[in-house]
Every structure is written in structure tokens, then in C-alpha cells.
Design a protein around this motif. Sequence first.
Motif, mmCIF file in Angstrom:
data_model
loop_
_atom_site.group_PDB
_atom_site.id
_atom_site.type_symbol
_atom_site.label_atom_id
_atom_site.label_comp_id
_atom_site.label_asym_id
_atom_site.label_seq_id
_atom_site.Cartn_x
_atom_site.Cartn_y
_atom_site.Cartn_z
ATOM 1 N N LEU A 281 0.776 -1.391 -0.035
ATOM 2 C CA LEU A 281 0.020 -0.041 0.089
ATOM 3 C C LEU A 281 0.845 1.159 -0.055
ATOM 4 C CD1 LEU A 281 -2.859 -0.928 2.409
ATOM 5 C CD2 LEU A 281 -2.932 -0.923 -0.009
ATOM 6 N N ARG B 97 -10.440 2.740 -6.833
ATOM 7 C CA ARG B 97 -8.995 2.917 -7.024
ATOM 8 C C ARG B 97 -8.641 1.458 -6.834
ATOM 9 N NH1 ARG B 97 -7.599 7.970 -7.386
ATOM 10 N NH2 ARG B 97 -8.887 9.754 -6.625
ATOM 11 N N SER C 102 -10.941 2.734 -1.872
ATOM 12 C CA SER C 102 -10.752 1.857 -2.940
ATOM 13 C C SER C 102 -12.067 1.322 -3.634
ATOM 14 C CB SER C 102 -10.096 0.455 -2.270
ATOM 15 O OG SER C 102 -10.781 -0.002 -1.403
ATOM 16 N N SER D 204 -5.545 0.833 -4.468
ATOM 17 C CA SER D 204 -5.381 1.045 -2.941
ATOM 18 C C SER D 204 -6.076 -0.254 -2.202
ATOM 19 C CB SER D 204 -6.496 2.154 -2.723
ATOM 20 O OG SER D 204 -5.785 3.246 -3.454
ATOM 21 N N HIS E 157 -8.019 0.591 1.435
ATOM 22 C CA HIS E 157 -8.179 1.808 1.672
ATOM 23 C C HIS E 157 -9.710 2.177 1.768
ATOM 24 C CE1 HIS E 157 -8.345 6.428 1.575
ATOM 25 N NE2 HIS E 157 -7.339 6.271 2.568
ATOM 26 N N VAL F 270 -0.665 5.061 -1.284
ATOM 27 C CA VAL F 270 -2.091 4.854 -0.670
ATOM 28 C C VAL F 270 -1.842 5.823 0.472
ATOM 29 C CG1 VAL F 270 -3.684 3.438 0.511
ATOM 30 C CG2 VAL F 270 -2.577 2.853 -1.744
ATOM 31 N N ARG G 213 -7.119 3.410 6.177
ATOM 32 C CA ARG G 213 -6.920 1.758 5.853
ATOM 33 C C ARG G 213 -7.535 1.023 6.740
ATOM 34 N NH1 ARG G 213 -0.343 1.867 4.649
ATOM 35 N NH2 ARG G 213 -0.348 3.451 2.988
#
Length: 325
Positions: free
Chosen positions: A194, A314, A278, A317, A275, A199, A204
Motif C-alpha cells: 500500500l 481505486r 478503494s 488501493s 483504503h 495509498v 486503511r
Amino acid sequence: MANSVYPNQDGTVTASDAANFIPAIWSDEILAAYQKNLVLAPLVRKMSMVGKKGDTMYIPKPVRGAATAKAASTAVTIQEHSDTQLSIVVDQHFEYSRMIEDFAETQAQTSLRRFYTEDAGYAMSKIVDDNLFNRGTEFGTGGYVAAPAPADWVSDAVFYNDGGSGPAVAWAEDALLAADVFTDAFLRNMIQKLDDNDVPMSGRFLVIPPSVRNTIMGIDRYVSSDFVSGSVVTNGKIGNLYGVDIFVSSNCPIIETAAENGAGSAVGRGLMLAHKDSIVLAEQKGIRSQVQYKQEFLGTLLTSDRIYGTKVARPESGFMMVVPD
């Protein structure tokens, strides 16, 4: 009792079906079946479409800019705007319905309807949770599969702890062994992935199954006050490791069954490290419950439904981790 689609009544709740709710046989205490811990939906980016028409949500994805050196007596550098667009199709509509006959409802406690209402909410939540977990097939360069087979999980964003000693290795079918367990080194290696993808540190999360929680509880550093706050576990959260919030869910997907694993009898269970941005959950209609009396059947129809869509926003991520369960 068979399921049926209205107006067929093969699935109607009769007095016999409701026997466990009738005080003459059982108390008013409802011992519901064990419900899986659902934690993933609140962790991803949720965007509301409530009250809006259309079947697609469009989200701009600006490309990050770069800082440039400023030379003396020169103008600033104007960067060209560049972005992409993410489209989320709202194509998921699920419902849960029960028909409760007057005879059954008259003799049963009021908890009968409450049980079905809570059960409907759980069923709706589980559908969304399953969908979000399966979005893990879309991380990296993978493609989304709604009901993935083992081969659908193979990508550059799915890893396992080969030999149990790290570093993380790209997962493949028929590769997982019982020795490829979750370790601290494995987690740190995945967190680095990550970091390498730039990221953000905040936001997270890691969702693990109960078997991995059992492993974590056996690692001394993971049960110290530095890692676990000591507060009451809520919504599956058990602590924070290396800046990553840790959640437990028994709904973590089975990536590969023992029968499918040609390398041995290890069941491959998926963990999601990602994340918040994401994955996006676009909700056009939250869980809605409606009750309608049906005179022709002398019963009450209870229906709950939900309309939503999901998409990986994403792909860089998020990662999936596969461990023996």
C-alpha cells in the motif's frame, strides 16, 4: 416448506410454522440463528443517490498534480488539468418477503413480526457485504466477477504467505498449503505494498476471519496496549496494527475450497486490506420495509428491499490476502 413467488402461497407462515413463537410452547424470548458479523459496508466510501433518478452514478477522478521548482524572475508553471471518470451502475435490487396469516399472528407474540424485520435487515446487509468482498477481484488489474471461482481471484493484487515466512507471493490456484499462515511479516509486507502505491495512511482497514483473529491473539505484540486499545469490540473492530484498523468478519470469502485446492486440503480464506476510497457503494434506496394487509389471504405481507451499486474506484488501493482457514 417451499419458497414461492407472490401470489403463490407455498411459503406462507402458518400456525404450525409459527409454533416456536406461540407462548403456550415457547417463551417470548427469540433465539435467532447466529448471524455473521457484517463489517465491510461501513468501511468503504458510501455515496447516496437517494431521491435521484437514473441508473448510473458518474464520479470524476482527478489525476494528481506535481510540484515544480520555481526559478527566480520566472512565471509559475501552469499544470494541465487531467482527470478520468468512474461510472457506477446501480443494478442491484434485492428483496425479502414474508406472508404472515392472521391466525398465526393472533396466537403469536409481537416478536414474530420483529424477528422477520430483523432477519430481513440481516439478509439485505449480507447481500451487500458479499458483493463488496467480491469486488476484491477487481483490485489491481483484475476484473470484477459477481460469483468468483478460484481462477477469478488470480491477479496482481491477490497474495499469500508462501511457506509462512514471507515475503508475500502472488496467489495461484492449487498453491496454498496449511503452512502458509498469517504472520506479522506477511502483514508488514502487504502494508508496504500500500505504501509503495502511495495509498494514504489514514483510512486503511484489514478485514480478517475468526481463524486469523485466533492467530493474532497468539502473537504477543498484537495483544499489547500498543496495538489494541483495550476498549469494547464494536462492529467487529478489534484494534489497530501499524495504523491499519482491524475488523473481524465471519463473512470473509472462501477463495478456494479444500476440494478445489490440488495442493492439499487447505481452505483458502480471503482477507481484504484496503483504503476507504478503494471501493464505492452507491445507494439509491436504503433498506425499506413495507407492510400491506392482503384480505384475499387474511394475512399481512412484509417486504423489505434495497437498491444499490458498487464499483472499485481505486484498484491500486486494495489487496486480497489468502490464508488457510
